[in-house]
Design a protein around this motif. Sequence first.
Motif, PDB file in Angstrom:
ATOM      1  N   ALA A  86       0.800  -1.223   0.000  1.00 35.38           N
ATOM      2  CA  ALA A  86       0.000   0.000   0.000  1.00 35.38           C
ATOM      3  C   ALA A  86       0.828   1.264   0.000  1.00 35.38           C
ATOM      4  O   ALA A  86       0.346   2.323  -0.440  1.00 35.38           O
ATOM      5  N   LEU A  87       2.052   1.222   0.487  1.00 32.58           N
ATOM      6  CA  LEU A  87       2.872   2.430   0.541  1.00 32.58           C
ATOM      7  C   LEU A  87       3.708   2.616  -0.727  1.00 32.58           C
ATOM      8  O   LEU A  87       4.499   3.552  -0.821  1.00 32.58           O
ATOM      9  N   SER A  88       3.479   1.730  -1.734  1.00 32.00           N
ATOM     10  CA  SER A  88       4.281   1.825  -2.968  1.00 32.00           C
ATOM     11  C   SER A  88       3.599   2.644  -4.068  1.00 32.00           C
ATOM     12  O   SER A  88       4.203   2.889  -5.109  1.00 32.00           O
ATOM     13  N   GLN A  89       2.353   3.070  -3.869  1.00 29.71           N
ATOM     14  CA  GLN A  89       1.673   3.855  -4.879  1.00 29.71           C
ATOM     15  C   GLN A  89       0.710   4.826  -4.219  1.00 29.71           C
ATOM     16  O   GLN A  89       0.356   4.682  -3.035  1.00 29.71           O
ATOM     17  N   ALA A  90       0.310   5.836  -4.958  1.00 30.87           N
ATOM     18  CA  ALA A  90      -0.602   6.850  -4.441  1.00 30.87           C
ATOM     19  C   ALA A  90      -1.968   6.236  -4.144  1.00 30.87           C
ATOM     20  O   ALA A  90      -2.421   5.355  -4.892  1.00 30.87           O
ATOM     21  N   GLY A  91      -2.577   6.695  -3.092  1.00 31.09           N
ATOM     22  CA  GLY A  91      -3.893   6.196  -2.695  1.00 31.09           C
ATOM     23  C   GLY A  91      -3.829   5.016  -1.764  1.00 31.09           C
ATOM     24  O   GLY A  91      -4.852   4.552  -1.255  1.00 31.09           O
ATOM     25  N   GLY A  92      -2.630   4.456  -1.530  1.00 33.01           N
ATOM     26  CA  GLY A  92      -2.511   3.332  -0.605  1.00 33.01           C
ATOM     27  C   GLY A  92      -2.616   3.801   0.869  1.00 33.01           C
ATOM     28  O   GLY A  92      -2.338   4.940   1.199  1.00 33.01           O
ATOM     29  N   LYS A  93      -3.010   2.863   1.709  1.00 29.19           N
ATOM     30  CA  LYS A  93      -3.235   3.217   3.120  1.00 29.19           C
ATOM     31  C   LYS A  93      -2.808   2.052   4.015  1.00 29.19           C
ATOM     32  O   LYS A  93      -3.114   0.894   3.715  1.00 29.19           O
ATOM     33  N   VAL A  94      -2.111   2.392   5.073  1.00 29.97           N
ATOM     34  CA  VAL A  94      -1.736   1.398   6.097  1.00 29.97           C
ATOM     35  C   VAL A  94      -2.361   1.840   7.411  1.00 29.97           C
ATOM     36  O   VAL A  94      -2.159   2.989   7.862  1.00 29.97           O
ATOM     37  N   SER A  95      -3.102   0.941   8.036  1.00 31.72           N
ATOM     38  CA  SER A  95      -3.766   1.250   9.321  1.00 31.72           C
ATOM     39  C   SER A  95      -3.224   0.297  10.408  1.00 31.72           C
ATOM     40  O   SER A  95      -3.250  -0.930  10.208  1.00 31.72           O
ATOM     41  N   ILE A  96      -2.733   0.892  11.478  1.00 32.50           N
ATOM     42  CA  ILE A  96      -2.245   0.109  12.635  1.00 32.50           C
ATOM     43  C   ILE A  96      -3.127   0.447  13.831  1.00 32.50           C
ATOM     44  O   ILE A  96      -3.174   1.605  14.278  1.00 32.50           O
ATOM     45  N   THR A  97      -3.811  -0.556  14.325  1.00 34.10           N
ATOM     46  CA  THR A  97      -4.680  -0.362  15.501  1.00 34.10           C
ATOM     47  C   THR A  97      -4.319  -1.415  16.549  1.00 34.10           C
ATOM     48  O   THR A  97      -3.829  -2.496  16.215  1.00 34.10           O
ATOM     49  N   TRP A  98      -4.579  -1.075  17.792  1.00 34.44           N
ATOM     50  CA  TRP A  98      -4.298  -2.033  18.877  1.00 34.44           C
ATOM     51  C   TRP A  98      -5.301  -1.862  20.014  1.00 34.44           C
ATOM     52  O   TRP A  98      -5.916  -0.801  20.184  1.00 34.44           O
ATOM     53  N   GLU A  99      -5.471  -2.918  20.722  1.00 34.62           N
ATOM     54  CA  GLU A  99      -6.375  -2.938  21.874  1.00 34.62           C
ATOM     55  C   GLU A  99      -5.926  -4.044  22.830  1.00 34.62           C
ATOM     56  O   GLU A  99      -5.129  -4.916  22.464  1.00 34.62           O
ATOM     57  N   THR A 100      -6.416  -3.994  24.067  1.00 38.66           N
ATOM     58  CA  THR A 100      -6.070  -5.016  25.066  1.00 38.66           C
ATOM     59  C   THR A 100      -7.190  -6.034  25.151  1.00 38.66           C
ATOM     60  O   THR A 100      -8.378  -5.704  24.987  1.00 38.66           O
ATOM     61  N   THR A 101      -6.816  -7.275  25.377  1.00 36.53           N
ATOM     62  CA  THR A 101      -7.787  -8.359  25.507  1.00 36.53           C
ATOM     63  C   THR A 101      -7.988  -8.714  26.972  1.00 36.53           C
ATOM     64  O   THR A 101      -7.256  -8.240  27.860  1.00 36.53           O
ATOM     65  N   GLU A 102      -8.985  -9.554  27.227  1.00 38.41           N
ATOM     66  CA  GLU A 102      -9.306  -9.923  28.597  1.00 38.41           C
ATOM     67  C   GLU A 102      -8.236 -10.796  29.237  1.00 38.41           C
ATOM     68  O   GLU A 102      -8.119 -10.854  30.459  1.00 38.41           O
ATOM     69  N   ASP A 103      -7.447 -11.523  28.416  1.00 35.41           N
ATOM     70  CA  ASP A 103      -6.438 -12.413  28.970  1.00 35.41           C
ATOM     71  C   ASP A 103      -5.068 -11.748  29.083  1.00 35.41           C
ATOM     72  O   ASP A 103      -4.031 -12.416  29.080  1.00 35.41           O
ATOM     73  N   GLY A 104      -5.017 -10.401  29.155  1.00 29.79           N
ATOM     74  CA  GLY A 104      -3.774  -9.690  29.402  1.00 29.79           C
ATOM     75  C   GLY A 104      -2.852  -9.589  28.221  1.00 29.79           C
ATOM     76  O   GLY A 104      -1.625  -9.557  28.385  1.00 29.79           O
ATOM     77  N   LEU A 105      -3.395  -9.499  27.003  1.00 30.25           N
ATOM     78  CA  LEU A 105      -2.586  -9.381  25.791  1.00 30.25           C
ATOM     79  C   LEU A 105      -2.947  -8.094  25.055  1.00 30.25           C
ATOM     80  O   LEU A 105      -4.044  -7.542  25.224  1.00 30.25           O
ATOM     81  N   ALA A 106      -1.982  -7.622  24.289  1.00 25.65           N
ATOM     82  CA  ALA A 106      -2.243  -6.483  23.402  1.00 25.65           C
ATOM     83  C   ALA A 106      -2.382  -7.028  21.973  1.00 25.65           C
ATOM     84  O   ALA A 106      -1.446  -7.642  21.439  1.00 25.65           O
ATOM     85  N   ARG A 107      -3.545  -6.803  21.376  1.00 27.05           N
ATOM     86  CA  ARG A 107      -3.805  -7.265  19.989  1.00 27.05           C
ATOM     87  C   ARG A 107      -3.493  -6.108  19.050  1.00 27.05           C
ATOM     88  O   ARG A 107      -4.105  -5.033  19.127  1.00 27.05           O
ATOM     89  N   ILE A 108      -2.506  -6.343  18.171  1.00 32.20           N
ATOM     90  CA  ILE A 108      -2.053  -5.299  17.250  1.00 32.20           C
ATOM     91  C   ILE A 108      -2.367  -5.777  15.821  1.00 32.20           C
ATOM     92  O   ILE A 108      -1.905  -6.855  15.406  1.00 32.20           O
ATOM     93  N   ASP A 109      -3.148  -4.942  15.092  1.00 31.07           N
ATOM     94  CA  ASP A 109      -3.581  -5.298  13.733  1.00 31.07           C
ATOM     95  C   ASP A 109      -2.942  -4.361  12.713  1.00 31.07           C
ATOM     96  O   ASP A 109      -3.009  -3.123  12.844  1.00 31.07           O
ATOM     97  N   TRP A 110      -2.277  -4.967  11.739  1.00 26.24           N
ATOM     98  CA  TRP A 110      -1.714  -4.235  10.574  1.00 26.24           C
ATOM     99  C   TRP A 110      -2.615  -4.548   9.383  1.00 26.24           C
ATOM    100  O   TRP A 110      -2.778  -5.693   8.989  1.00 26.24           O
ATOM    101  N   VAL A 111      -3.177  -3.513   8.756  1.00 29.83           N
ATOM    102  CA  VAL A 111      -4.094  -3.689   7.621  1.00 29.83           C
ATOM    103  C   VAL A 111      -3.677  -2.733   6.506  1.00 29.83           C
ATOM    104  O   VAL A 111      -3.582  -1.520   6.728  1.00 29.83           O
ATOM    105  N   GLU A 112      -3.432  -3.303   5.298  1.00 29.83           N
ATOM    106  CA  GLU A 112      -3.104  -2.499   4.122  1.00 29.83           C
ATOM    107  C   GLU A 112      -4.320  -2.482   3.179  1.00 29.83           C
ATOM    108  O   GLU A 112      -5.010  -3.501   3.015  1.00 29.83           O
ATOM    109  N   SER A 113      -4.504  -1.316   2.570  1.00 34.47           N
ATOM    110  CA  SER A 113      -5.604  -1.187   1.587  1.00 34.47           C
ATOM    111  C   SER A 113      -5.227  -0.126   0.560  1.00 34.47           C
ATOM    112  O   SER A 113      -4.410   0.757   0.841  1.00 34.47           O
TER     113      SER A 113
END
Length: 537
Positions: free
Chosen positions: A451-478
Motif C-alpha cells: 500500500a505504501l508503494s503507490q498513491a492512494g494506498g493506506k496502512v492502518s495500525i490499531t491495537w487494543e487489550t484483551t481480557e487475557d492480558g494481551l495487546a492485539r495489534i492489527d496491521w491492515v493495508e488497503s
Amino acid sequence: MVKHPRSLPLVIFLLVLAITILGVFSIERGERQRDQAMMGRTALALSSALERRASVNSSYLRAGAALFSMQNGVSVGIFRRFVSEMRFDSDYRGAEGLGWAPVVEPGQAAAFDQQLQALYGTDINLHPAPGSGSRTKIVPVFYLEPETARNRRALGFDMYSESVRRAAIDAAEEGQRPTASGPITLVQEGSATDAGFIVYMPVFSSAGGRTTLKGFIYSPYNAPGFLASATEQVDLNGMGAALYDDNRGKRRLLAEIAGPGKGEARVIQHFSIAYRPMTLVITSSRDGSLSLLSMITLLFGLAVASLLMIVSRLLTQQALEDQRALDWFAEQNSIRNSLTRELNHRVKNTLANVLSIATLTRRRATTLDEYADGLDGRIRALSATHDLLTQSEWGTTPVAAVARAELAPYAQGMDGTLETSGPDVELAPNDALSLGLALHELATNASKYGALSQAGGKVSITWETTEDGLARIDWVESGGPSVPRERSRGFGTDLIEKIVAHELRHPVNLVFAPEGVRCTLLVPVRQPSQFAIRARS
C-alpha cells in the motif's frame, strides 16, 4: 544496638540508676547505724553525767544531814560555813542551791514568822499562811544558799503545803535517804514556767533514846539548767535531748534541748535521780533528707547514667547508620550484579537477533547490495527500538512510540497514508524489540510491494487489550497493488512468523489477501515487577 536502638540506652540508664540507688540505700543504712550508735553513746554518757551530778548532790545532802543531826540547832553561821566548805560555786553546778527547811508545828508558825523577819527583813514571811485545821506540820524554807534575788523568792515558802513536794518529803522521811520530787515549778521561777524538782534529805536528832525529825536539807533543781549543765561534759553533736520524769509509767517532760534537725530516730535511756525514775531521750541530728555522701553518690550516679545513655544512644545511632550504609552497599552490589547479568542477557539476545537477521538476509539476497541494504534497514530498526528503550531506562515502552519510531522513515516522501490508533498500552523491553522488528518488516514490504508503494494506498495500525492480558495489534493495508496469489516466501515472512512469534511466545497471523496484507500480533502486557531489574534484585 541495631535491633534495639531506643531501648538499649534506656536499659543502661536504668541499670546504672538501680546500682546508684542500691549504693545510696547502703550508705543511708550505714549512716543510720552509725547515727544510732552515736545516739546510744551520747544517751549513755549524758545519763551518766546527770546521775553523777545527782550522786554528788546526794553526797552533799547526806553530809549535811550528818552534820546537822549532831547540832542542837542549825544556825545561819553553821549552815553558811557548811555550804562554803562544800565549794558550792565550783562543784555544785546544775542545782539552784542548798537549803534548810526545819519542821515547824502549826502552833509555832507565828514565832517562826518573827524569826524570818528578824533574819531577812519584814518583806519575808511564812507563806502560804497556815490555816486552821488540816496541816499537821509546816516545812518552810529557812536558809537557801547562795542568797540571790532569785533564791530570796523561796524564803518562807511552806513546801509541805504543796502536794508534790509533800509526797517527796514524806517519802524521804520514811526512807531516810535522798528523795527527788516529781515535776514542779520552783518558787524561784516567779512568773516563769520552767519545770524543776527538789531532792530532800531528812535530818534526825536522837535525844534520850528518842529519834526526832528536825527538818530537811534539800537542793532545788531547775530542770533545763540541770540538763544544760550535763551537756557541758557531753557533746551532743547536733542531737536533741529530752529529760522526762518517768514515775509509775507516766512520762512528763522536764527539760528539752532541741537539735537543729528534725530526725525521727531516737534512743531512750532509763536512769534514776535520788531514787526517782527518769528517762532520757536522744533524737538524731539528721532529718529525713539524704546525707551529703548519699547526695554526692546519687548526683554522680545520675550523671554517669545520663552520660552512658547519651554515649550508648550515639553508638546505636552510629551502628544504625553503619548498618544502613552496609545495606546500601549490599543493595548497590546486588543491583550492579543484576545489571551485569541483565546487560549480558540482553546483549546476547541482541546479538542472537542480529545473527539471525544476518543469516536470513544472506539466504534471501541475490546480490551484495541487496544483502547490505536489507541488513542495514533491519539493524536500524533494532537501533530505533533500542533508543526508545534507553529513553525509558529499559522500562515499559508505549505501543504508539514503537509504531512511530519504526514508521517514521515512511511518514514523509511516500505516496501512501499511515494511520495509528489505540489505547495507551505499555510493553516490556524485549517485547517492544520484537514488535519493532515486525513493524519494520511489514513497513518495508508495504513500501516496496504494498500500500505504501503507490498513491492512494493506506496502512492502518490499531491495537487494543484483551481480557487475557494481551495487546492485539492489527496491521491492515488497503488501496495498494493487488497481492498475487503465487509469490515467493521472503525473509520478512520468516522473521515475523518464526523469530517474532518465538520471542512473543504467541503465534502471528500473517495473511496475504488480494486487497492487501493483514497481520495480527499478540503481545503480552506484563507488569514492571515481572521484568524490572531492581524488583528482581
